[in-house]
Design a protein around this motif. Sequence first.
Motif, PDB file in Angstrom:
ATOM      1  N   ARG A 183      12.095 -13.072  50.149  1.00 55.61           N
ATOM      2  CA  ARG A 183      11.171 -13.358  49.048  1.00 55.61           C
ATOM      3  C   ARG A 183      11.350 -12.358  47.901  1.00 55.61           C
ATOM      4  NH1 ARG A 183       5.157 -12.856  50.403  1.00 55.61           N
ATOM      5  NH2 ARG A 183       5.739 -10.681  50.152  1.00 55.61           N
ATOM      6  N   VAL A 216       7.722 -20.339  42.670  1.00 51.53           N
ATOM      7  CA  VAL A 216       6.726 -21.361  42.341  1.00 51.53           C
ATOM      8  C   VAL A 216       5.651 -20.775  41.435  1.00 51.53           C
ATOM      9  CG1 VAL A 216       4.877 -22.804  43.293  1.00 51.53           C
ATOM     10  CG2 VAL A 216       7.106 -22.744  44.420  1.00 51.53           C
ATOM     11  N   VAL A 217       5.133 -19.603  41.810  1.00 51.12           N
ATOM     12  CA  VAL A 217       3.997 -19.061  41.055  1.00 51.12           C
ATOM     13  C   VAL A 217       4.428 -18.384  39.763  1.00 51.12           C
ATOM     14  CG1 VAL A 217       2.648 -18.786  43.155  1.00 51.12           C
ATOM     15  CG2 VAL A 217       3.925 -16.839  42.245  1.00 51.12           C
ATOM     16  N   THR A 218       5.741 -18.319  39.518  1.00 51.71           N
ATOM     17  CA  THR A 218       6.163 -17.855  38.199  1.00 51.71           C
ATOM     18  C   THR A 218       6.673 -19.027  37.379  1.00 51.71           C
ATOM     19  OG1 THR A 218       8.234 -17.162  39.255  1.00 51.71           O
ATOM     20  CG2 THR A 218       6.619 -15.454  38.816  1.00 51.71           C
ATOM     21  N   PHE A 240       7.694 -19.164  47.202  1.00 53.02           N
ATOM     22  CA  PHE A 240       6.424 -18.840  46.557  1.00 53.02           C
ATOM     23  C   PHE A 240       6.605 -17.976  45.313  1.00 53.02           C
ATOM     24  CE2 PHE A 240       2.225 -16.628  46.519  1.00 53.02           C
ATOM     25  CZ  PHE A 240       1.432 -17.755  46.440  1.00 53.02           C
ATOM     26  N   ALA A 241       7.494 -16.976  45.416  1.00 51.97           N
ATOM     27  CA  ALA A 241       7.703 -16.058  44.285  1.00 51.97           C
ATOM     28  C   ALA A 241       8.203 -16.805  43.051  1.00 51.97           C
ATOM     29  CB  ALA A 241       8.688 -14.959  44.671  1.00 51.97           C
TER      30      ALA A 241
END
Lengths: 296, 226
Positions: free
Chosen positions: B150, B105-107, B102-103
Amino acid sequence: MMRVSYVAAAAWEGFWRNPVMSLASTFTVSLMLLLFAFFVVSDRGLQAAVGILESKVELAVYLDDNAKPSDILALKARLERDPATSSVLYVTKDEALRRLKEIAARRPDLAVEDVSGNPLQNSLEIKLANAQDSKRISASLRDEIGKGVVGDVIDNPSVVDKLLTITRVLSVGGVAILAMMLFVALFVIVNTIRIAVHARRDEIEIMKLVGATDWFVRWPFIVEGMLVGALGAFVALAAILAVAPAISAALVSFLDILPVSLGSNFIAELITFVFAFALLVGAGGATISVRTHLAR
Amino acid sequence: MITLDDVSKRYPNGTFALRDVDLRIDAGEFVFVVGSSGAGKSTLNRLLIREEMPSSGRVVVDGQDVARMKRSQVPHLRRKVGVVFQDFKLLQTKTVAQNIGFALVVTGHHPDVVREETDRALALVGLTPRRQHFPRELSGGEQQRTAIARALVSRPRILIADEPTGNLDPVTSWEIIKLFVRVNELGTTLLMATHNAEIVNALRRRVIHLDQGAIVRDEREGLYAA
Ligand SMILES: Nc1ncnc2c1ncn2[C@@H]1O[C@H](COP(=O)(O)OP(=O)(O)OP(=O)(O)O)[C@@H](O)[C@H]1O
Ligand SMILES: [Mg+2]
């Protein structure tokens, strides 16, 4: 940096996370767009009708039998100088009778009795450039009735008058109703997206803590709003295109004297406009609802 | 790397969590932050990534004044600072692998990069066999290791760990600490809030002791208690 596939997937997921709400707002947008299209089409149709009628509007000024030719010519010249007229034709009583006989010859239900004299009058036939001015001109001519030149004034722009009134009412009422619908559609979209944002608030918090930009958070919701708008536009246009042939057939048979043409590009323009409008409303609504959440 | 000038933090409800804190942490340091519950350790961490704003004073991270930086700069600050949150902040609807990735993907990272780095981070914390599990299917320690992975997945320059061994058995705790030491040796500045006296005493690193929001002790090769 923004991945289109991510945004599209997140928006799609968001749309179906709460399908009842999403479909309800899609339906609201469709209704708004249907109304919008209805007003645009009616307005265009009526404008066209008015345009056609305007080119036909005439005033007839019956002249006093005793009028002096020089006075008649002066009146004709004066009317021709008025910018609201496009042509002024002098019709003698003989010419008028000839026309009447011609019409009667083509109409079996009419017969011109053998008339020895000519009961008709000399007249001026005025074609107007602008239907709106017919009142003013006829009023000024009526003032001259009985002063030696003008015998009577006949104007028949009442159809145009009515059409003009209808267009005016339609455009004022239409704008008001549209504004209301726009407000309702925005309200529904804002709330749909707000619920979507709320459902993902934990995700948004973590996204921001690990360094996602505001735009990265915002885009999926904006695209979701646009999806609502686009689907709404699609439904509305499908409905319009489904009933359009029937309506235009009805219009043609009802107004066959008025070949109301909406222009060949009109449908393409309407589709483009409806889609652009829907996307704008969707994106705008979403932006409003995400903004309050990102304030921090 | 990190400088605090006369920093105080007063929460809206009136609680003073930090009082006149002066602090300087150089690049590459390994720092323990100790102090009883409520001393202000988590608050200090929150100021460093602008999760909270200082009430007064100046917080500088990697040369940037955190409180005065533009809003658009905040994401860049946070990408430089990996955080293991005391409450983990895992997403219950995502698997272990998805939470870690997630860390990235969202960057805006490419899916290939996300996959590769996620695998690496999973292996680092020993969670590869749990990658498809959801957080609620994990033990407390496994959840904690997911949070650690993460924080590490984006290879941050600064790693802040808020009681990262709170739920771990001694053996796993030591494994995590060894991992932190390795990460620190590779150049990452490390800030770890902890109540684990055994680890602090064994490592003999710099210890900053907070008490009621004030620094009462700052030792180069300190112990858990004075
Ligand atoms: N969001 C908040 N609003 C108000 N007060 C807060 C908030 N967060 C923390 N506090 C208060 O600030 C003080 C410091 O809290 P903080 O969480 O920094 O302590 P801590 O050292 O991390 O404690 P622990 O070891 O229990 O995690 C406490 O008195 C706490 O009650
Ligand atoms: Mg804490």
